[in-house]
Design an enzyme around this catalytic site. Structure first.
Site, PDB file in Angstrom:
ATOM      1  N   CYS A 128       0.819  -1.225   0.000  1.00 13.58           N
ATOM      2  CA  CYS A 128       0.000   0.000   0.000  1.00 13.58           C
ATOM      3  C   CYS A 128       0.848   1.268   0.000  1.00 13.58           C
ATOM      4  O   CYS A 128       0.308   2.371  -0.148  1.00 13.58           O
ATOM      5  CB  CYS A 128      -0.940  -0.006   1.186  1.00 13.58           C
ATOM      6  SG  CYS A 128      -1.999  -1.443   1.185  1.00 13.58           S
ATOM      7  N   HIS A 270      -3.090   6.831   2.582  1.00 12.11           N
ATOM      8  CA  HIS A 270      -3.604   5.536   2.121  1.00 12.11           C
ATOM      9  C   HIS A 270      -4.897   5.270   2.889  1.00 12.11           C
ATOM     10  O   HIS A 270      -4.969   5.488   4.101  1.00 12.11           O
ATOM     11  CB  HIS A 270      -2.558   4.461   2.408  1.00 12.11           C
ATOM     12  CG  HIS A 270      -3.087   3.080   2.273  1.00 12.11           C
ATOM     13  ND1 HIS A 270      -3.808   2.680   1.176  1.00 12.11           N
ATOM     14  CD2 HIS A 270      -3.031   1.999   3.094  1.00 12.11           C
ATOM     15  CE1 HIS A 270      -4.159   1.423   1.329  1.00 12.11           C
ATOM     16  NE2 HIS A 270      -3.709   0.988   2.496  1.00 12.11           N
ATOM     17  N   ASN A 300     -10.259  -0.387   1.099  1.00  8.70           N
ATOM     18  CA  ASN A 300      -8.811  -0.270   0.934  1.00  8.70           C
ATOM     19  C   ASN A 300      -8.431  -0.839  -0.442  1.00  8.70           C
ATOM     20  O   ASN A 300      -8.528  -2.045  -0.661  1.00  8.70           O
ATOM     21  CB  ASN A 300      -8.144  -1.063   2.066  1.00  8.70           C
ATOM     22  CG  ASN A 300      -6.634  -1.064   1.984  1.00  8.70           C
ATOM     23  OD1 ASN A 300      -6.050  -0.757   0.953  1.00  8.70           O
ATOM     24  ND2 ASN A 300      -5.986  -1.423   3.084  1.00  8.70           N
TER      25      ASN A 300
HETATM   26  N1  ACO Z   1     -17.108  -8.711  11.568  1.00  8.19           N
HETATM   27  C1  ACO Z   1     -17.449  -8.915  12.855  1.00  8.19           C
HETATM   28  N2  ACO Z   1     -16.525  -9.179  13.800  1.00  8.19           N
HETATM   29  C2  ACO Z   1     -15.247  -9.235  13.438  1.00  8.19           C
HETATM   30  C3  ACO Z   1     -14.834  -9.032  12.102  1.00  8.19           C
HETATM   31  C4  ACO Z   1     -15.832  -8.764  11.165  1.00  8.19           C
HETATM   32  N3  ACO Z   1     -15.569  -8.560   9.870  1.00  8.19           N
HETATM   33  N4  ACO Z   1     -13.508  -9.134  12.029  1.00  8.19           N
HETATM   34  C5  ACO Z   1     -13.072  -9.386  13.263  1.00  8.19           C
HETATM   35  N5  ACO Z   1     -14.131  -9.447  14.115  1.00  8.19           N
HETATM   36  C6  ACO Z   1     -14.119  -9.708  15.545  1.00  8.19           C
HETATM   37  C7  ACO Z   1     -12.875 -10.468  15.992  1.00  8.19           C
HETATM   38  O1  ACO Z   1     -13.048 -11.846  15.823  1.00  8.19           O
HETATM   39  C8  ACO Z   1     -12.773 -10.043  17.426  1.00  8.19           C
HETATM   40  O2  ACO Z   1     -13.661 -10.825  18.173  1.00  8.19           O
HETATM   41  P1  ACO Z   1     -13.220 -11.373  19.624  1.00  8.19           P
HETATM   42  O3  ACO Z   1     -12.952 -10.141  20.441  1.00  8.19           O
HETATM   43  O4  ACO Z   1     -14.406 -12.153  20.066  1.00  8.19           O
HETATM   44  O5  ACO Z   1     -12.000 -12.198  19.370  1.00  8.19           O
HETATM   45  C9  ACO Z   1     -13.302  -8.622  17.437  1.00  8.19           C
HETATM   46  O6  ACO Z   1     -14.055  -8.464  16.226  1.00  8.19           O
HETATM   47  C10 ACO Z   1     -12.204  -7.590  17.475  1.00  8.19           C
HETATM   48  O7  ACO Z   1     -11.192  -7.972  16.529  1.00  8.19           O
HETATM   49  P2  ACO Z   1      -9.922  -7.100  16.251  1.00  8.19           P
HETATM   50  O8  ACO Z   1      -9.067  -7.762  15.212  1.00  8.19           O
HETATM   51  O9  ACO Z   1      -9.301  -6.706  17.546  1.00  8.19           O
HETATM   52  O10 ACO Z   1     -10.631  -5.816  15.627  1.00  8.19           O
HETATM   53  P3  ACO Z   1     -10.017  -4.405  15.386  1.00  8.19           P
HETATM   54  O11 ACO Z   1     -10.775  -3.408  16.111  1.00  8.19           O
HETATM   55  O12 ACO Z   1      -8.510  -4.423  15.489  1.00  8.19           O
HETATM   56  O13 ACO Z   1     -10.346  -4.186  13.837  1.00  8.19           O
HETATM   57  C11 ACO Z   1      -9.303  -4.342  11.713  1.00  8.19           C
HETATM   58  C12 ACO Z   1      -9.845  -5.112  12.881  1.00  8.19           C
HETATM   59  C13 ACO Z   1     -10.441  -3.552  11.090  1.00  8.19           C
HETATM   60  C14 ACO Z   1      -8.766  -5.348  10.704  1.00  8.19           C
HETATM   61  C15 ACO Z   1      -8.191  -3.390  12.172  1.00  8.19           C
HETATM   62  O14 ACO Z   1      -7.259  -4.094  12.962  1.00  8.19           O
HETATM   63  C16 ACO Z   1      -7.471  -2.731  11.065  1.00  8.19           C
HETATM   64  O15 ACO Z   1      -8.045  -1.973  10.318  1.00  8.19           O
HETATM   65  N6  ACO Z   1      -6.143  -2.967  10.944  1.00  8.19           N
HETATM   66  C17 ACO Z   1      -5.344  -2.371   9.911  1.00  8.19           C
HETATM   67  C18 ACO Z   1      -5.542  -3.150   8.690  1.00  8.19           C
HETATM   68  C19 ACO Z   1      -4.946  -2.504   7.510  1.00  8.19           C
HETATM   69  O16 ACO Z   1      -5.055  -1.321   7.346  1.00  8.19           O
HETATM   70  N7  ACO Z   1      -4.343  -3.313   6.657  1.00  8.19           N
HETATM   71  C20 ACO Z   1      -3.925  -2.910   5.411  1.00  8.19           C
HETATM   72  C21 ACO Z   1      -2.690  -2.082   5.408  1.00  8.19           C
HETATM   73  S1  ACO Z   1      -2.382  -1.664   3.847  1.00  8.19           S
HETATM   74  C22 ACO Z   1      -1.656  -2.900   2.895  1.00  8.19           C
HETATM   75  O17 ACO Z   1      -0.465  -2.940   2.717  1.00  8.19           O
HETATM   76  C23 ACO Z   1      -2.513  -3.945   2.224  1.00  8.19           C
END
Ligand code: ACO
Length: 406
Positions: A128, A270, A300
């Site tokens: 990204c 990004h 994204n």
């Molecule tokens: N729907 C419902 N619940 C979900 C989902 C979903 N789609 N995904 C995860 N959960 C649940 C998890 O299982 C977890 O449940 P638990 O507490 O019972 O275990 C809970 O939600 C919280 O999960 P987290 O992973 O802690 O959620 P978080 O608030 O961190 O959000 C997310 C997850 C959106 C992926 C976030 O971490 C994020 O945006 N990270 C950055 C990702 C990113 O930007 N990546 C790309 C970078 S760019 C590149 O190079 C491609």
């Protein structure tokens, strides 16, 4: 003697040529996948996705769409705005994590379709952060005087590398492309400074294994678990990394350009997560409104997200001549990068309608050229099979010519 800047080579110079952005364009597929649609695919819900990420919907490439077709459309629109002919391009760089092939580069395919027969072309892989890396490469080539005009594209079909059973990743990504045309000018402005960084110790936090992967050679590796060509991500760690580096690298790029955060009109980050953007705004002590944000409609789109957001910022009248803006990319690698641009958006080329017609003719000509050259190759092979002597003779002649040269 090169002067050093805090131990780093300075990447700003006081005299030209300067690398100005003179064209921009974007392309996204028509097909929309909403959060509600995703509820039928994985266990998730619209409310969770919107509050945790800010995403409402994303675009998904159709059967006949690909990284190259989306990149080509964005490129053609950028050439239209720049009002230049494909023949004027010296370099085409495509930032992508979803190339058409490992080789040839997607950039070569786009170069051929455009009829940009005088351009070099290559793909760049920095996830990204790729678009900002590519923009820096093209701008530095212009600044060094080695080229005049460059086309920089960020294009992705992320939907093809997603594990549609993994709700932690499949809800985040979408497909699309954006492109910028850079042109040399003696007028000050354009790309002012850039900071490129990487921390490969976090390689496994966000990854798509491919054929050359060390992992695929580990004897006990279970091919089902390895999920070749499928993305895996540790969202929490990527989140922490992103919120740490955005403010830091924008500040460094501003310092290099001799500017302060207050001098900026707009920051185009990004588009990974709304909460990442809000955290970055807090770390820079600016209002979140200073950040361009269109993640709600596209999700994204990896290397394509910055040029798409930039195009929409321009269409929305958020950037004007003389404005200073910052672009910041971050992602797999881990890699991150920031660039500061002083906007000029200068008009170039011949009268617009004449230019448009000539561009259309070039695209048509490129189509015919490709067919003729490919048929020519096939006929040559058939002729060589029928008259092997001809082939032998031409080889002998080549050898003779070589000896004469030696
Ligand atoms: N729907 C419902 N619940 C979900 C989902 C979903 N789609 N995904 C995860 N959960 C649940 C998890 O299982 C977890 O449940 P638990 O507490 O019972 O275990 C809970 O939600 C919280 O999960 P987290 O992973 O802690 O959620 P978080 O608030 O961190 O959000 C997310 C997850 C959106 C992926 C976030 O971490 C994020 O945006 N990270 C950055 C990702 C990113 O930007 N990546 C790309 C970078 S760019 C590149 O190079 C491609």
């Amino acid at each position: 003697m090169v002067k050093h800047n805090n131990g780093r080579l300075p990447n700003t110079q006081d005299n030209g040529p300067y690398a100005h952005v003179v064209g921009w364009g974007m392309a996204v597929p028509d097909r929309i996948l909403t959060n509600q649609d995703l509820e039928a695919i994985v266990e998730t819900n619209d409310e969770w996705i919107q509050t945790r990420t800010g995403i409402r919907e994303r675009r998904i490439a159709g059967e006949h769409e690909s990284t190259a077709t989306l990149g080509l459309k964005a490129a053609q629109r950028a050439l239209e705005v720049a009002n230049i002919l494909p023949l004027e391009l010296d370099l085409i760089v495509v930032a992508t994590s979803t190339p058409e092939h490992i080789f040839p580069s997607t950039a070569s395919l786009i170069q051929d379709r455009l009829g940009a027969t005088k351009a070099g072309a290559f793909d760049l892989s920095a996830a990204c952060a790729g678009f900002v890396y590519a923009l820096n490469m093209a701008a530095q080539s212009i600044r060094s005087g080695s080229i005049q005009t460059a086309l920089v594209i960020g294009a992705e079909t992320m939907s093809r590398v997603l594990d549609w059973q993994d709700r932690g990743t499949c809800i985040l990504f979408g497909d699309g492309a954006g492109a910028l045309v850079l042109k040399a000018s003696d007028e000050t402005g354009g790309v002012r400074s850039s900071v490129l960084r990487s921390d490969g110790s976090g390689w496994d936090l966000l990854t798509i294994p491919s054929v050359g992967s060390r992992d695929s050679n580990v004897p006990e590796a279970n091919p089902d678990e390895l999920k070749m060509y499928k993305m895996t991500m540790n969202g929490r760690e990527v989140f922490k990394f992103a919120t740490r580096v955005i403010g830091e690298s924008i500040t460094q790029a501003l310092e290099m350009a001799g500017l302060q955060v207050d001098d900026l009109t707009l920051i185009v980050p990004h588009q990974a997560n709304n909460r990442i953007i809000q955290a970055a705004a807090r770390s820079l002590n600016v209002e979140p409104a200073m950040f361009m944000n269109n993640i709600d409609r596209y999700g994204n789109t990896s290397a394509a997200s910055i040029p798409i957001a930039l195009c929409e910022a321009l269409e929305g009248g958020r950037i004007h001549e003389g404005d200073h803006i910052a672009l910041c990319g971050f992602g797999g690698g881990l890699a991150w990068a920031s660039i500061v641009v002083t906007w000029t958006g200068a008009e170039t080329g011949e009268p617009r309608t004449l230019g448009k017609q000539r561009r259309q003719l070039t695209y048509l000509g490129a189509n015919w050229r490709r067919r003729i050259v490919r048929w020519g190759r096939r006929l040559d092979n058939v002729a060589n099979r029928i008259h092997p002597e001809r082939g032998k003779l031409s080889r002998l002649r080549h050898k003779f010519d070589q000896q004469k040269l030696d």
